[in-house]
Scaffold this active site. Structure first.
Site, PDB file in Angstrom:
ATOM      1  N   HIS A 107       0.921  -1.183   0.022  1.00  0.00           N
ATOM      2  CA  HIS A 107      -0.037  -0.041   0.065  1.00  0.00           C
ATOM      3  C   HIS A 107       0.914   1.192  -0.066  1.00  0.00           C
ATOM      4  CE1 HIS A 107      -2.707  -2.843   2.298  1.00  0.00           C
ATOM      5  NE2 HIS A 107      -3.479  -2.560   1.158  1.00  0.00           N
TER       6      HIS A 107
ATOM      7  N   ASP B  67      -4.011  -6.810  -7.672  1.00  0.00           N
ATOM      8  CA  ASP B  67      -5.210  -7.223  -7.813  1.00  0.00           C
ATOM      9  C   ASP B  67      -5.486  -6.740  -9.386  1.00  0.00           C
ATOM     10  OD1 ASP B  67      -6.455  -7.844  -5.112  1.00  0.00           O
ATOM     11  OD2 ASP B  67      -4.989  -6.037  -4.820  1.00  0.00           O
TER      12      ASP B  67
HETATM   13  P1  AMP Z   1      -6.628  -3.625  -0.235  1.00  0.00           P
HETATM   14  O1  AMP Z   1      -6.354  -2.867   0.992  1.00  0.00           O
HETATM   15  O2  AMP Z   1      -6.018  -5.141  -0.492  1.00  0.00           O
HETATM   16  O3  AMP Z   1      -7.986  -3.511  -0.736  1.00  0.00           O
HETATM   17  O4  AMP Z   1      -5.598  -3.305  -1.224  1.00  0.00           O
HETATM   18  C1  AMP Z   1      -5.613  -1.607  -1.551  1.00  0.00           C
HETATM   19  C2  AMP Z   1      -4.768  -1.272  -2.671  1.00  0.00           C
HETATM   20  O5  AMP Z   1      -3.601  -1.830  -2.765  1.00  0.00           O
HETATM   21  C3  AMP Z   1      -5.206  -2.078  -4.170  1.00  0.00           C
HETATM   22  O6  AMP Z   1      -5.040  -1.110  -5.358  1.00  0.00           O
HETATM   23  C4  AMP Z   1      -4.514  -3.308  -4.200  1.00  0.00           C
HETATM   24  O7  AMP Z   1      -4.146  -3.665  -5.415  1.00  0.00           O
HETATM   25  C5  AMP Z   1      -3.040  -2.391  -3.740  1.00  0.00           C
HETATM   26  N1  AMP Z   1      -2.107  -3.499  -3.135  1.00  0.00           N
HETATM   27  C6  AMP Z   1      -2.495  -4.472  -2.169  1.00  0.00           C
HETATM   28  N2  AMP Z   1      -1.301  -5.294  -2.240  1.00  0.00           N
HETATM   29  C7  AMP Z   1      -0.470  -4.968  -2.895  1.00  0.00           C
HETATM   30  C8  AMP Z   1       1.112  -5.319  -3.403  1.00  0.00           C
HETATM   31  N3  AMP Z   1       1.502  -6.264  -2.670  1.00  0.00           N
HETATM   32  N4  AMP Z   1       1.521  -4.365  -4.245  1.00  0.00           N
HETATM   33  C9  AMP Z   1       1.018  -3.397  -4.927  1.00  0.00           C
HETATM   34  N5  AMP Z   1      -0.355  -3.006  -4.679  1.00  0.00           N
HETATM   35  C10 AMP Z   1      -1.029  -3.722  -3.599  1.00  0.00           C
END
Ligand code: AMP
Length: 280
Positions: free
Chosen positions: A33, A147
């Site tokens: 993030h 994602d």
């Molecule tokens: P989430 O909190 O899992 O809904 O993720 C929020 C944002 O962070 C989304 O755009 C995800 O694709 C991105 N994200 C989560 N994990 C990663 C990662 N390992 N690398 C890059 N972006 C990430």
């Protein structure tokens, strides 16, 4: 770090900024993030991190209940990466009594892979992202390639609704041993964490087979499932698809998205890589 709770406050905060970078998250922030927050910091006057565990994108109530919530720590981490404010609404602020509007993106990009495994998931995602982009009046919004399907759905809805936000894709951030960073990794036991490494190993093995000249998607799927099986993993899906349309590829003559979903213990993990054929 300023934490705001209402859409009205968010609108007020963003009104005076020349450019607004929004990083939508469900909290439990990690380095993945923060890489998005840093990208937003580099390009915008005001950087907003939203932290909202969106109930409408969970099809499994147990998954929603188990989702980690670490707001105070999230605010500190967001600040350390350069965010100006955290928008952390409660469910009633995002979905007040009588809320009846949903954004539904049709077609393969919402029907296959995660869409097939998690009915209704992308309606929840599309609806909350549309609401967040509009509420923040975002100039740019940052999404992870981790994602990949979600990124495509968001790009589609922004084009279709003509929202004035640029969607900025960001590369997947990985631990040094290759595991894609995820809020869900915290729930892995130490032995399961080791088993989960089969996921990036399987993606790397497919990349090697493809680079060596294999063009049959079925052979790539076998390579991936073979590596996962050695670790005792039975994936929900292993897919070789067009990176833009998510339509299955039979032969691989241009870059493809290789996407995996599997449970490790009781934790559901997803990962993907763009694989490039020999000479591609
Ligand atoms: P989430 O909190 O899992 O809904 O993720 C929020 C944002 O962070 C989304 O755009 C995800 O694709 C991105 N994200 C989560 N994990 C990663 C990662 N390992 N690398 C890059 N972006 C990430």
């Amino acid at each position: 770090m300023r934490i705001i709770r209402t859409i009205d406050e968010l609108r007020d905060a963003s009104r005076s900024a020349a450019s607004i970078g929004l990083v939508p998250t469900m909290g439990a922030l990690h380095e993945g993030h923060l890489s998005l927050v840093r990208a937003a910091r580099a390009e915008n006057e005001l950087v907003v991190v939203s932290v909202f565990v969106n109930p409408t994108q969970f099809n499994d109530p147990a998954d929603l209940a188990a989702y980690p919530r670490t707001e105070a720590r999230d605010a500190d981490l967001a600040a350390s990466a350069g965010a100006d404010l955290v928008f952390a609404p409660n469910a009633a602020e995002m979905y007040p009594e009588g809320h009846a509007t949903s954004v539904h993106v049709t077609g393969p990009i919402t029907e296959v892979l995660e869409g097939a495994s998690r009915p209704g998931h992308f309606d929840g995602v599309a609806t909350v992202v549309a609401k967040l982009l509009i509420a923040a009046q975002a100039t740019r919004a940052y999404f992870g390639q981790k994602d990949a399907q979600q990124l495509l759905v968001v790009q589609r809805l922004v084009r279709d609704l003509r929202l004035p936000t640029e969607i900025v894709p960001c590369p997947t951030s990985r631990e040094t041993d290759g595991l894609a960073r995820s809020s869900r990794n915290e729930r892995l036991s130490a032995p399961d964490r080791a088993v989960a490494l089969a996921i990036p190993r399987a993606l790397a093995a497919a990349a090697v087979v493809l680079a060596a000249g294999e063009t049959r998607a079925s052979a790539l799927v076998s390579t991936v499932t073979g590596v996962l099986a050695e670790a005792g993993l039975e994936p929900e899906y292993v897919a070789i698809v067009d990176p833009e349309t998510l339509v299955r590829r039979v032969t691989v003559e241009a870059p493809v998205l290789c996407a995996i979903a599997t449970r490790v213990g009781d934790v559901r993990l997803i990962d993907n890589e763009i694989l490039v054929p020999a000479g591609g």
